[in-house]
Design a protein around this motif. Structure first.
Motif, short mmCIF file in Angstrom:
data_model
loop_
_atom_site.label_atom_id
_atom_site.label_comp_id
_atom_site.label_asym_id
_atom_site.label_seq_id
_atom_site.Cartn_x
_atom_site.Cartn_y
_atom_site.Cartn_z
N VAL A 68 -3.25 -7.84 -12.99
CA VAL A 68 -2.62 -8.64 -11.93
C VAL A 68 -2.08 -7.70 -10.87
O VAL A 68 -1.07 -7.02 -11.07
CB VAL A 68 -1.49 -9.51 -12.50
N TYR A 73 -6.07 -9.96 -6.30
CA TYR A 73 -5.73 -11.20 -5.59
C TYR A 73 -6.57 -11.37 -4.32
O TYR A 73 -7.08 -12.45 -4.03
CB TYR A 73 -4.24 -11.18 -5.24
N HIS A 74 -6.74 -10.28 -3.58
CA HIS A 74 -7.44 -10.38 -2.30
C HIS A 74 -8.96 -10.38 -2.43
O HIS A 74 -9.66 -11.00 -1.63
CB HIS A 74 -7.01 -9.21 -1.39
N HIS A 76 -10.65 -11.38 -5.20
CA HIS A 76 -11.07 -12.39 -6.17
C HIS A 76 -11.82 -11.76 -7.34
O HIS A 76 -12.57 -12.44 -8.05
CB HIS A 76 -11.98 -13.46 -5.53
N ILE A 113 -3.15 -18.09 -12.60
CA ILE A 113 -3.20 -17.87 -11.15
C ILE A 113 -4.59 -18.16 -10.60
O ILE A 113 -4.83 -17.97 -9.41
CB ILE A 113 -2.76 -16.45 -10.77
N ILE A 119 -8.44 -18.04 -6.72
CA ILE A 119 -7.97 -16.67 -6.55
C ILE A 119 -8.87 -15.74 -7.38
O ILE A 119 -9.26 -14.67 -6.94
CB ILE A 119 -6.49 -16.55 -6.99
#
Length: 289
Positions: A68, A73-74, A76, A113, A119
């Motif tokens: 994480v 996150y950006h 994917h 998430i 995401i």
């Protein structure tokens, strides 16, 4: 004397090894390069201090940040190359991350998430799960089905069941919560201390409700491919039965009848009692056939 001094210096070095500064992982403006550099720094640190793999630095274990972080996150996507490298230090993958009233593991967080905005893509989650399992993660021991349902990850949900996920805690409660919210949004209040509203029960038979319900039922049908009703979490059963008999949602009860509720004597008795108490006409007809 020389041996004693060497031993003392070794112990001192272990106890007071340079703390890792993990602040970059909480900086929303951190660049892709900065995150990668910090992950590589952690790998180098663990190479020198492998015994500290399960130590907490600023209340976190380092393995968490390999899964994480802002890069994942950006983009994917997970950085599986670096994840494989940190796993060579044999971290405990079943540890409780947040130490709350319910256990939360690494895979729980990764699944949770993975929202409808994707995401992470479901195939990425499944690949991550496969790698974690090979390195000691226990799918059967941890509560993963409820998080997968909550974020509407049907493919992940199915994968977990195929791989012996057994913990159904709060799963049926989550389905009831979603159905209840949908009913409330359409102008009806559910209060089991009052007689059911006639127009609410009519709404439950409507195409609009049935379309929404069918999306939730997909998860239940998949669940029942792997277990019977009696195998589900005890604390969820009565609430699910009570909710659906109050609505006279015969479609939900029919699914339970098809999947062994009669083998669970207490639950079947509860079903009949609530059906009579709430005068659930459609369900009573089901029970008499």
């Amino acid at each position: 004397m020389k041996k004693v001094l060497i031993f003392i210096l070794f112990v001192f070095g272990v106890l007071f090894a340079d703390e890792l500064d993990l602040g970059i992982f909480y900086d929303q403006n951190a660049t892709h390069k900065q995150i990668d550099e910090k992950l590589d720094e952690i790998l180098e640190f663990m190479g020198k201090n492998p015994q500290m793999i399960d130590e907490e630095f600023q209340d976190d274990r380092v393995v968490f940040h390999f899964i994480v972080n802002l890069n994942a996150y950006h983009t994917h996507k997970f950085d599986f190359d670096r994840i494989e490298k940190i796993l060579k230090f044999n971290p405990d993958l079943n540890y409780d991350i947040f130490k709350l009233s319910f256990k939360t593991t690494l895979l729980d967080v990764a699944i949770s998430i993975n929202t409808e905005k994707e995401i992470f893509y479901e195939d990425e989650i499944i690949k991550l799960a496969e790698i974690l399992v090979k390195n000691g993660y226990d799918i059967g021991r941890n509560n993963l089905l409820n998080p997968a349902y909550t974020v509407n990850s049907f493919k992940v949900f199915s994968y977990l069941l195929e791989n012996k996920a057994k913990n159904t805690d709060n799963l049926m409660l989550a389905i009831v919560f979603d159905l209840g919210q949908f009913i409330n949004k359409n102008g009806f209040n559910i209060n089991s201390k009052k007689p059911p509203q006639k127009d609410m029960r009519e709404f439950v038979k409507s195409e609009k409700f049935l379309e929404f319900y069918s999306q939730k039922e997909l998860f239940l049908k998949e669940l029942f491919k792997y277990m019977r009703f009696k195998d589900l979490s005890d604390k969820d059963k009565e609430f699910f039965i009570k909710f659906n008999t109050y609505l006279d949602n015969d479609k939900a009860i029919k699914l339970l009848l098809e999947n062994g509720i009669e083998d669970d004597k207490n639950s079947y008795k509860t079903l009949k009692n609530y059906a009579n108490e709430f005068q659930s006409k459609s369900i009573l007809e089901l029970l008499t056939h």
